[in-house]
Design a protein around this motif. Structure first.
Motif, PDB file in Angstrom:
ATOM      1  N   LYS A   1       0.847  -1.200   0.000  1.00 31.36           N
ATOM      2  CA  LYS A   1       0.000   0.000   0.000  1.00 31.36           C
ATOM      3  C   LYS A   1       0.882   1.251   0.000  1.00 31.36           C
ATOM      4  CE  LYS A   1      -3.473   2.451   2.651  1.00 31.36           C
ATOM      5  NZ  LYS A   1      -4.043   2.616   3.978  1.00 31.36           N
ATOM      6  N   ASP A   2       0.560   2.210  -0.890  1.00 30.99           N
ATOM      7  CA  ASP A   2       1.346   3.437  -1.008  1.00 30.99           C
ATOM      8  C   ASP A   2       1.374   4.226   0.295  1.00 30.99           C
ATOM      9  OD1 ASP A   2       2.028   3.037  -3.655  1.00 30.99           O
ATOM     10  OD2 ASP A   2       0.402   4.270  -4.450  1.00 30.99           O
ATOM     11  N   VAL A   3       2.575   4.666   0.671  1.00 35.09           N
ATOM     12  CA  VAL A   3       2.769   5.577   1.799  1.00 35.09           C
ATOM     13  C   VAL A   3       3.012   6.973   1.251  1.00 35.09           C
ATOM     14  CG1 VAL A   3       4.234   6.148   3.782  1.00 35.09           C
ATOM     15  CG2 VAL A   3       3.666   3.756   3.299  1.00 35.09           C
ATOM     16  N   THR A   4       3.980   7.094   0.345  1.00 33.27           N
ATOM     17  CA  THR A   4       4.303   8.361  -0.310  1.00 33.27           C
ATOM     18  C   THR A   4       5.168   8.081  -1.525  1.00 33.27           C
ATOM     19  OG1 THR A   4       5.050  10.643   0.099  1.00 33.27           O
ATOM     20  CG2 THR A   4       6.389   8.863   1.042  1.00 33.27           C
ATOM     21  N   SER A   5       5.414   9.115  -2.304  1.00 28.61           N
ATOM     22  CA  SER A   5       6.295   8.958  -3.467  1.00 28.61           C
ATOM     23  C   SER A   5       7.189  10.183  -3.582  1.00 28.61           C
ATOM     24  CB  SER A   5       5.478   8.766  -4.751  1.00 28.61           C
ATOM     25  OG  SER A   5       4.704   9.920  -5.022  1.00 28.61           O
ATOM     26  N   TYR A   6       8.300   9.993  -4.288  1.00 24.37           N
ATOM     27  CA  TYR A   6       9.301  11.051  -4.466  1.00 24.37           C
ATOM     28  C   TYR A   6       9.700  11.115  -5.928  1.00 24.37           C
ATOM     29  CZ  TYR A   6       9.721  10.118   0.528  1.00 24.37           C
ATOM     30  OH  TYR A   6       9.449   9.913   1.859  1.00 24.37           O
ATOM     31  N   SER A   7       9.754  12.321  -6.472  1.00 29.93           N
ATOM     32  CA  SER A   7      10.260  12.503  -7.825  1.00 29.93           C
ATOM     33  C   SER A   7      11.776  12.312  -7.799  1.00 29.93           C
ATOM     34  CB  SER A   7       9.938  13.907  -8.333  1.00 29.93           C
ATOM     35  OG  SER A   7      10.640  14.148  -9.537  1.00 29.93           O
ATOM     36  N   LEU A   8      12.288  11.600  -8.764  1.00 26.96           N
ATOM     37  CA  LEU A   8      13.726  11.390  -8.877  1.00 26.96           C
ATOM     38  C   LEU A   8      14.324  12.268  -9.984  1.00 26.96           C
ATOM     39  CD1 LEU A   8      13.875   7.521  -8.368  1.00 26.96           C
ATOM     40  CD2 LEU A   8      14.299   9.338  -6.692  1.00 26.96           C
ATOM     41  N   SER A   9      13.572  13.261 -10.424  1.00 27.82           N
ATOM     42  CA  SER A   9      14.069  14.186 -11.435  1.00 27.82           C
ATOM     43  C   SER A   9      15.317  14.890 -10.906  1.00 27.82           C
ATOM     44  CB  SER A   9      12.992  15.222 -11.770  1.00 27.82           C
ATOM     45  OG  SER A   9      13.462  16.127 -12.725  1.00 27.82           O
ATOM     46  N   GLY A  10      16.412  14.765 -11.607  1.00 29.24           N
ATOM     47  CA  GLY A  10      17.686  15.342 -11.182  1.00 29.24           C
ATOM     48  C   GLY A  10      18.552  14.389 -10.387  1.00 29.24           C
ATOM     49  N   SER A  11      18.089  13.150 -10.193  1.00 24.84           N
ATOM     50  CA  SER A  11      18.843  12.198  -9.362  1.00 24.84           C
ATOM     51  C   SER A  11      20.164  11.777 -10.007  1.00 24.84           C
ATOM     52  CB  SER A  11      18.003  10.964  -9.031  1.00 24.84           C
ATOM     53  OG  SER A  11      17.619  10.284 -10.210  1.00 24.84           O
ATOM     54  N   GLN A  12      20.215  11.683 -11.330  1.00 26.20           N
ATOM     55  CA  GLN A  12      21.451  11.238 -11.975  1.00 26.20           C
ATOM     56  C   GLN A  12      22.595  12.201 -11.673  1.00 26.20           C
ATOM     57  OE1 GLN A  12      21.155  10.446 -16.168  1.00 26.20           O
ATOM     58  NE2 GLN A  12      23.240   9.685 -16.294  1.00 26.20           N
ATOM     59  N   ALA A  13      22.378  13.482 -11.875  1.00 28.92           N
ATOM     60  CA  ALA A  13      23.427  14.469 -11.604  1.00 28.92           C
ATOM     61  C   ALA A  13      23.718  14.556 -10.113  1.00 28.92           C
ATOM     62  CB  ALA A  13      23.010  15.838 -12.149  1.00 28.92           C
ATOM     63  N   SER A  14      22.681  14.453  -9.293  1.00 28.52           N
ATOM     64  CA  SER A  14      22.868  14.593  -7.846  1.00 28.52           C
ATOM     65  C   SER A  14      23.614  13.410  -7.245  1.00 28.52           C
ATOM     66  CB  SER A  14      21.515  14.782  -7.164  1.00 28.52           C
ATOM     67  OG  SER A  14      20.911  15.963  -7.647  1.00 28.52           O
ATOM     68  N   LEU A  15      23.302  12.195  -7.685  1.00 27.18           N
ATOM     69  CA  LEU A  15      24.026  11.037  -7.152  1.00 27.18           C
ATOM     70  C   LEU A  15      25.447  10.976  -7.687  1.00 27.18           C
ATOM     71  CD1 LEU A  15      21.259   8.307  -6.842  1.00 27.18           C
ATOM     72  CD2 LEU A  15      22.202   9.823  -5.100  1.00 27.18           C
ATOM     73  N   SER A  16      25.662  11.538  -8.852  1.00 23.11           N
ATOM     74  CA  SER A  16      27.030  11.677  -9.350  1.00 23.11           C
ATOM     75  C   SER A  16      27.800  12.656  -8.452  1.00 23.11           C
ATOM     76  CB  SER A  16      27.023  12.172 -10.797  1.00 23.11           C
ATOM     77  OG  SER A  16      28.341  12.369 -11.251  1.00 23.11           O
ATOM     78  N   ALA A  17      27.154  13.760  -8.078  1.00 27.76           N
ATOM     79  CA  ALA A  17      27.775  14.720  -7.160  1.00 27.76           C
ATOM     80  C   ALA A  17      28.003  14.079  -5.790  1.00 27.76           C
ATOM     81  CB  ALA A  17      26.913  15.972  -7.026  1.00 27.76           C
ATOM     82  N   LEU A  18      27.109  13.179  -5.377  1.00 29.98           N
ATOM     83  CA  LEU A  18      27.286  12.461  -4.106  1.00 29.98           C
ATOM     84  C   LEU A  18      28.547  11.611  -4.163  1.00 29.98           C
ATOM     85  CD1 LEU A  18      26.073  11.690  -1.298  1.00 29.98           C
ATOM     86  CD2 LEU A  18      24.917   9.808  -2.484  1.00 29.98           C
ATOM     87  N   ASP A  19      28.775  10.917  -5.277  1.00 27.36           N
ATOM     88  CA  ASP A  19      29.997  10.125  -5.430  1.00 27.36           C
ATOM     89  C   ASP A  19      31.233  11.020  -5.402  1.00 27.36           C
ATOM     90  OD1 ASP A  19      28.657   7.706  -5.490  1.00 27.36           O
ATOM     91  OD2 ASP A  19      28.533   7.666  -7.683  1.00 27.36           O
ATOM     92  N   GLY A  20      31.135  12.206  -6.016  1.00 27.80           N
ATOM     93  CA  GLY A  20      32.241  13.169  -5.969  1.00 27.80           C
ATOM     94  C   GLY A  20      32.509  13.631  -4.551  1.00 27.80           C
ATOM     95  N   CYS A  21      31.451  13.831  -3.786  1.00 29.03           N
ATOM     96  CA  CYS A  21      31.586  14.211  -2.375  1.00 29.03           C
ATOM     97  C   CYS A  21      32.306  13.104  -1.615  1.00 29.03           C
ATOM     98  CB  CYS A  21      30.206  14.470  -1.778  1.00 29.03           C
ATOM     99  SG  CYS A  21      30.197  14.776   0.010  1.00 29.03           S
ATOM    100  N   LEU A  22      31.930  11.876  -1.882  1.00 30.79           N
ATOM    101  CA  LEU A  22      32.549  10.742  -1.193  1.00 30.79           C
ATOM    102  C   LEU A  22      34.043  10.683  -1.469  1.00 30.79           C
ATOM    103  CD1 LEU A  22      31.825   8.388   0.664  1.00 30.79           C
ATOM    104  CD2 LEU A  22      31.481   6.989  -1.377  1.00 30.79           C
TER     105      LEU A  22
END
Length: 178
Positions: A153-174
């Motif tokens: 049963k659905d609780v909530t949802s999140y748009s992943l628009s922009g996730s590719q660039a952001s997770l790439s930046a997360l890897d750069g942060c790491l």
């Protein structure tokens, strides 16, 4: 019109609170933290968070005006944690655990067994297995993440628009942590 300065301060305070919560399970005592924004795109914010004891982590967070957010935390020791936050949830200081599902677009759902419930957050540590990389790949290239209860049963949802660039930046942060 939204006051971006206020919204930014609230988001920073939320990230600091979550940073403390995410460290509660570590043997190091959680101390005050501060975050430095490294990247922003659409509703995503990537920060390096440092605690007073010198430990640090990186976080990529997609946030909404209503205060809801989904965050991916990465630590120097290769630990990856997920955090779902909503000011409308109140699990208390000891909310226990829950089995949840996460589905990205129409892909096969992922089971988050024994996710910790704490105050306004659902926290989950991804196992250090190949499946974790697959999950993050789904997030990177997905459009919508659906958080569901154990029965689907659905609780909530999140748009992943922009996730590719952001997770790439997360890897750069790491990389900065090493």
């Amino acid at each position: 019109m939204t006051d971006m300065s206020l919204q930014g301060r609230l988001r920073s305070a939320q990230v600091s609170l979550v940073a403390v919560l995410m460290c509660l399970s570590s043997p190091v005592a959680a101390a005050a933290s501060h975050g430095t924004t490294l990247y922003q795109y659409k509703n995503w914010d990537v920060q390096i968070v440092t605690w007073d004891d010198g430990t640090s982590a990186c976080v990529a967070e997609v946030y909404y005006d209503n205060g809801d957010s989904f965050s991916v935390w990465k630590y120097k020791d290769a630990t990856t944690k997920l955090q779902f936050y909503s000011p409308s949830w109140n699990f208390g200081d000891n909310g226990g655990t829950a089995n949840l599902q996460v589905q990205i677009d129409g892909r096969q759902p992922w089971n988050l067994n024994d996710a910790d419930l704490y105050k306004n957050s659902v926290l989950f540590t991804l196992p250090n297995k190949a499946g974790s990389g697959e999950f993050l790949s789904d997030v990177t290239y997905g459009n919508t993440l659906f958080l569901r209860d154990e029965s689907g049963k659905d609780v909530t949802s999140y748009s992943l628009s922009g996730s590719q660039a952001s997770l790439s930046a997360l890897d750069g942060c790491l990389q900065r942590l090493h």
